[in-house]
Every structure is written in C-alpha cells, then in structure tokens.
Design a protein around this motif. Sequence first.
Motif, PDB file in Angstrom:
ATOM      1  N   SER A 166       0.871  -1.163   0.000  1.00  0.00           N
ATOM      2  CA  SER A 166       0.000   0.000   0.000  1.00  0.00           C
ATOM      3  C   SER A 166       0.918   1.226   0.000  1.00  0.00           C
ATOM      4  CB  SER A 166      -0.938  -0.039   1.203  1.00  0.00           C
ATOM      5  OG  SER A 166      -0.216   0.156   2.419  1.00  0.00           O
ATOM      6  N   LEU A 176      -6.937   1.791   3.887  1.00  0.00           N
ATOM      7  CA  LEU A 176      -7.831   0.640   4.007  1.00  0.00           C
ATOM      8  C   LEU A 176      -8.474   0.319   2.658  1.00  0.00           C
ATOM      9  CD1 LEU A 176      -9.577   1.252   7.446  1.00  0.00           C
ATOM     10  CD2 LEU A 176      -7.748  -0.360   6.923  1.00  0.00           C
ATOM     11  N   LEU A 179      -5.789  -1.484   0.613  1.00  0.00           N
ATOM     12  CA  LEU A 179      -5.505  -2.826   1.115  1.00  0.00           C
ATOM     13  C   LEU A 179      -6.672  -3.783   0.888  1.00  0.00           C
ATOM     14  CD1 LEU A 179      -3.605  -1.910   4.394  1.00  0.00           C
ATOM     15  CD2 LEU A 179      -2.674  -3.242   2.481  1.00  0.00           C
ATOM     16  N   ARG A 180      -7.887  -3.285   0.924  1.00  0.00           N
ATOM     17  CA  ARG A 180      -9.050  -4.143   0.633  1.00  0.00           C
ATOM     18  C   ARG A 180      -9.034  -4.575  -0.832  1.00  0.00           C
ATOM     19  NH1 ARG A 180     -12.710   0.044   3.990  1.00  0.00           N
ATOM     20  NH2 ARG A 180     -12.444  -0.869   6.080  1.00  0.00           N
ATOM     21  N   SER A 183      -6.435  -7.214  -1.095  1.00  0.00           N
ATOM     22  CA  SER A 183      -6.964  -8.451  -0.531  1.00  0.00           C
ATOM     23  C   SER A 183      -7.880  -9.163  -1.525  1.00  0.00           C
ATOM     24  CB  SER A 183      -7.723  -8.149   0.763  1.00  0.00           C
ATOM     25  OG  SER A 183      -8.275  -9.321   1.321  1.00  0.00           O
ATOM     26  N   GLU A 184      -8.722  -8.400  -2.231  1.00  0.00           N
ATOM     27  CA  GLU A 184      -9.606  -9.022  -3.211  1.00  0.00           C
ATOM     28  C   GLU A 184      -8.811  -9.621  -4.370  1.00  0.00           C
ATOM     29  OE1 GLU A 184     -13.636  -8.063  -5.860  1.00  0.00           O
ATOM     30  OE2 GLU A 184     -12.989  -6.713  -4.252  1.00  0.00           O
ATOM     31  N   PRO A 195       0.333  -9.137   0.569  1.00  0.00           N
ATOM     32  CA  PRO A 195       0.034  -7.736   0.877  1.00  0.00           C
ATOM     33  C   PRO A 195       0.933  -7.177   1.984  1.00  0.00           C
ATOM     34  CG  PRO A 195      -1.571  -9.161   1.938  1.00  0.00           C
ATOM     35  CD  PRO A 195      -0.640 -10.066   1.178  1.00  0.00           C
ATOM     36  N   VAL A 226      -5.671  -2.075  10.288  1.00  0.00           N
ATOM     37  CA  VAL A 226      -5.183  -3.066   9.327  1.00  0.00           C
ATOM     38  C   VAL A 226      -5.128  -4.445   9.979  1.00  0.00           C
ATOM     39  CG1 VAL A 226      -3.199  -3.780   7.935  1.00  0.00           C
ATOM     40  CG2 VAL A 226      -3.903  -1.385   7.954  1.00  0.00           C
ATOM     41  N   GLU A 229      -8.654  -6.090  10.473  1.00  0.00           N
ATOM     42  CA  GLU A 229      -9.249  -6.679   9.270  1.00  0.00           C
ATOM     43  C   GLU A 229      -8.341  -7.720   8.620  1.00  0.00           C
ATOM     44  OE1 GLU A 229     -11.242  -4.292   6.368  1.00  0.00           O
ATOM     45  OE2 GLU A 229     -11.466  -2.596   7.759  1.00  0.00           O
ATOM     46  N   LYS A 230      -7.148  -7.933   9.197  1.00  0.00           N
ATOM     47  CA  LYS A 230      -6.190  -8.907   8.667  1.00  0.00           C
ATOM     48  C   LYS A 230      -5.902  -8.639   7.190  1.00  0.00           C
ATOM     49  CE  LYS A 230      -7.766 -12.416  11.934  1.00  0.00           C
ATOM     50  NZ  LYS A 230      -8.259 -13.797  12.122  1.00  0.00           N
ATOM     51  N   LEU A 231      -5.536  -7.383   6.898  1.00  0.00           N
ATOM     52  CA  LEU A 231      -5.357  -6.955   5.515  1.00  0.00           C
ATOM     53  C   LEU A 231      -3.918  -7.010   5.030  1.00  0.00           C
ATOM     54  CD1 LEU A 231      -7.778  -3.871   5.429  1.00  0.00           C
ATOM     55  CD2 LEU A 231      -8.127  -6.116   4.383  1.00  0.00           C
ATOM     56  N   SER A 267      -1.338 -10.192   9.817  1.00  0.00           N
ATOM     57  CA  SER A 267      -2.466 -11.016   9.405  1.00  0.00           C
ATOM     58  C   SER A 267      -3.228 -11.586  10.580  1.00  0.00           C
ATOM     59  CB  SER A 267      -1.979 -12.162   8.502  1.00  0.00           C
ATOM     60  OG  SER A 267      -1.115 -13.022   9.233  1.00  0.00           O
TER      61      SER A 267
END
Length: 269
Positions: A166, A176, A179-180, A183-184, A195, A226, A229-231, A267
């Motif tokens: 990021s 966020l 990072l989301r 993650s996707e 990540p 972060v 959300e374990k990003l 994580s």
Amino acid sequence: DRREVRLPVEDTMAVADILVRDVGQLVTVAGPPGARRGAAMRELAVVEEGAVAGAGGVVLAAGAERDVLAAVETGSDTVVVEADGRVVTPGLVDPHTHAVFAATRESEFAMRVEGRSYEEIAEAGGGIRSSVRALRAATPEVLLDNGRATLDRMLDHGTTTVEIKSGYGLSLEAELKMLRVISELSDTHAADVVPTFLGAHEFPDEHRDDRDGYVDLIVGEMIPAVAAEKLARFCDVFCEEGVFTVGQSRRVLTCLLYTSPSPRDLSTS
C-alpha cells in the motif's frame, strides 16, 4: 555359502498429470539451500533439452528429457505441453511492487532523464504524493480493474508471486481502501499476492508540517485497523533522508509488537 537375497521392488512408476517436454533450456536453480549472493546468483543450473513432469501440483521429475521420461509414466489423462525449444523457468517472484494504483507518472520521466533527484521531483509536486492524490480520488472499482490488468501482464511475463505494497493512500480511509483491493486481488487472481502495509511511505500534504502527528496516526489508528481486518502480512517503512527518520521508523515497527503476536505479521490481530 553366500546366497543373493532379493527384496521385492515396487514395479510401478508415478503417473504424471502434466508433462512439459522439448524444453530448450530448463532453469532448475538447483544447488545449496539459502540466499544466493554475488557470483552465486548466476548459477541457475540450466539443463539443455529438458523436461518437467508433475502430478497434483507437485514436481515429480525435472531434468534431461530422457531421464524424466524414464522416471514417470504418462496416461490418457496426462496433459503434454510441447515447449518447442523454449526456456522453462520457475515462477518469478517480484518482492516490491505498487501494482494497485490510480494513475501512472510517465510525466516525471523527463525530469529523471535530466538528472533531477527524487527530492526535487517531490518538491515539484510529483513522486509519491502525486500517486496519493490520484488514488484518493479513485473508486475501489477503478483500482481493482487497474490492479487486475497489471497482474495479468506480470503473469504473462512469468511472475507468479507478487508483493503489493500500500502506501498511495496515506490516510486511514485511503490505506484501508487500497488494502481491501489488494486483498480481493489475492483472493481472486491466479498470481500469489503478498500484501504489505506501507502507510509510512511518505508524508501526505496535510501533514507536511506535522510529521510526528502523522506517525501518531499510523501507530494509533492505521496499524490497529489493518490488523483488525487482517489486511496485510508485513509492514514496511520508507526510512530515508527527507522521509521517515530512524526514530520514526522505530516507532512504527515497534508498534507491531503490541498489535500482533509476530512483530512483522499483521495477518493476525
């Protein structure tokens, strides 16, 4: 008298579900374990006229084609790939990318060619902060499309594992968001995505005169969010003259000791 004793031997060989043959050069990277340095980085253990056989995602045999064909069996369901003399290598690993972004910065290329330093480009409004402004304005859908297209190109060129950092958000909301998206991509793309949280990449425009205040934001809000959300799996800091000092970097990295069981693993909260 002495008699020869024969033990029963398994008379069946493993059946490959994929066989890559007619390889011009097979790069095995065989050799002693551990990181390679200096001249050892050139020792790729290349096999001429090679082949690779596998089953269930595991390599059964790799080496000279005649040896591989003697070591495994093929069946009616075996996928045979003819390499036609091409090079076959292990998947490449790219450990530092910003594959999720909103806009490119080719306009800075001329400045680099002219010998302008990173600091000079940044002072002119370019550099990381230029990418930050673009990313903040972009929707997650745009970032996802850009990231997927970039990973597609990387995979086409042999990169199978990608670290994506990021660091183009530099605010709680934008980091966020970024990072989301990463993650996707990790969940949906064929490449293996690793990540990394890099909130300490640069100081955003709104904190140019309050740098310690931005470090407070990273430590007090960003890293806990972060982790919750374990990003991210890792945390990075741009410790360099004009950016984050050694002391500021230590604050960010030491914060991880109190955020997750492993000081480098975000994580697990």
